[in-house]
Scaffold this motif. Structure first.
Motif, PDB file in Angstrom:
ATOM      1  N   UNK A   1       0.834  -1.187   0.000  1.00 31.13           N
ATOM      2  CA  UNK A   1       0.000   0.000   0.000  1.00 31.13           C
ATOM      3  C   UNK A   1       0.879   1.251   0.000  1.00 31.13           C
ATOM      4  N   UNK A   2       0.463   2.223  -0.746  1.00 28.07           N
ATOM      5  CA  UNK A   2       1.188   3.487  -0.827  1.00 28.07           C
ATOM      6  C   UNK A   2       1.020   4.277   0.459  1.00 28.07           C
ATOM      7  N   UNK A   3       2.117   4.787   0.966  1.00 27.07           N
ATOM      8  CA  UNK A   3       2.070   5.654   2.141  1.00 27.07           C
ATOM      9  C   UNK A   3       3.169   6.696   1.997  1.00 27.07           C
ATOM     10  N   UNK A   4       2.796   7.945   2.185  1.00 28.13           N
ATOM     11  CA  UNK A   4       3.781   9.015   2.062  1.00 28.13           C
ATOM     12  C   UNK A   4       4.684   9.055   3.287  1.00 28.13           C
ATOM     13  N   UNK A   5       5.946   9.390   3.049  1.00 26.21           N
ATOM     14  CA  UNK A   5       6.920   9.516   4.133  1.00 26.21           C
ATOM     15  C   UNK A   5       7.421  10.959   4.177  1.00 26.21           C
ATOM     16  N   UNK A   6       8.298  11.224   5.143  1.00 27.73           N
ATOM     17  CA  UNK A   6       8.862  12.573   5.258  1.00 27.73           C
ATOM     18  C   UNK A   6       9.732  12.930   4.053  1.00 27.73           C
ATOM     19  N   UNK A   7      10.218  11.920   3.322  1.00 26.11           N
ATOM     20  CA  UNK A   7      11.087  12.168   2.178  1.00 26.11           C
ATOM     21  C   UNK A   7      10.365  12.139   0.838  1.00 26.11           C
ATOM     22  N   UNK A  14       4.065  19.983  -0.067  1.00 26.41           N
ATOM     23  CA  UNK A  14       3.077  20.474   0.894  1.00 26.41           C
ATOM     24  C   UNK A  14       3.734  21.163   2.088  1.00 26.41           C
ATOM     25  N   UNK A  15       4.881  20.680   2.520  1.00 24.67           N
ATOM     26  CA  UNK A  15       5.595  21.347   3.615  1.00 24.67           C
ATOM     27  C   UNK A  15       5.934  22.781   3.214  1.00 24.67           C
ATOM     28  N   UNK A  16       6.439  22.961   2.005  1.00 28.27           N
ATOM     29  CA  UNK A  16       6.788  24.314   1.558  1.00 28.27           C
ATOM     30  C   UNK A  16       5.544  25.201   1.434  1.00 28.27           C
ATOM     31  N   UNK A  17       4.430  24.627   0.989  1.00 22.56           N
ATOM     32  CA  UNK A  17       3.195  25.408   0.871  1.00 22.56           C
ATOM     33  C   UNK A  17       2.661  25.832   2.236  1.00 22.56           C
ATOM     34  N   UNK A  18       2.768  24.955   3.214  1.00 22.99           N
ATOM     35  CA  UNK A  18       2.308  25.289   4.565  1.00 22.99           C
ATOM     36  C   UNK A  18       3.262  26.291   5.221  1.00 22.99           C
ATOM     37  N   UNK A  38       3.476  15.441   6.571  1.00 23.40           N
ATOM     38  CA  UNK A  38       3.729  16.888   6.516  1.00 23.40           C
ATOM     39  C   UNK A  38       3.847  17.447   7.926  1.00 23.40           C
ATOM     40  N   UNK A  39       2.955  17.038   8.811  1.00 24.69           N
ATOM     41  CA  UNK A  39       2.999  17.523  10.192  1.00 24.69           C
ATOM     42  C   UNK A  39       4.298  17.120  10.874  1.00 24.69           C
ATOM     43  N   UNK A  40       4.777  15.907  10.622  1.00 21.16           N
ATOM     44  CA  UNK A  40       6.024  15.442  11.233  1.00 21.16           C
ATOM     45  C   UNK A  40       7.206  16.288  10.777  1.00 21.16           C
ATOM     46  N   UNK A  41       7.263  16.621   9.493  1.00 21.10           N
ATOM     47  CA  UNK A  41       8.360  17.453   8.981  1.00 21.10           C
ATOM     48  C   UNK A  41       8.283  18.853   9.570  1.00 21.10           C
ATOM     49  N   UNK A  42       7.095  19.428   9.603  1.00 18.67           N
ATOM     50  CA  UNK A  42       6.935  20.784  10.156  1.00 18.67           C
ATOM     51  C   UNK A  42       7.312  20.800  11.634  1.00 18.67           C
ATOM     52  N   UNK A  43       6.915  19.768  12.352  1.00 12.37           N
ATOM     53  CA  UNK A  43       7.288  19.685  13.781  1.00 12.37           C
ATOM     54  C   UNK A  43       8.798  19.665  13.954  1.00 12.37           C
TER      55      UNK A  43
END
Length: 49
Positions: A1-7, A14-18, A38-43
């Motif tokens: 299953x596809x799951x997005x990671x921090x990389x 999305x991190x840059x947009x936020x 995205x939340x994990x990277x921003x944190x």
């Protein structure tokens, strides 16, 4: 299953947009764990502030 990671490319977009204020974290889509990634990277980025 596809799951997005921090990389994942879409996560980075999305991190840059936020971070620049184009969107809020609440506006990030929740599919395949994108919002959580995205939340994990921003944190991590804002931890030192």
């Amino acid at each position: 299953m596809l799951k997005f990671t921090k990389n994942s490319g879409l996560t980075k977009v999305w991190v840059s947009l936020v971070m620049t204020g184009v969107y809020t974290i609440d506006q990030v889509p929740t599919f395949f764990g994108l919002k959580e990634a995205v939340q994990a990277v921003i944190d991590e980025l804002t931890k030192g502030e």
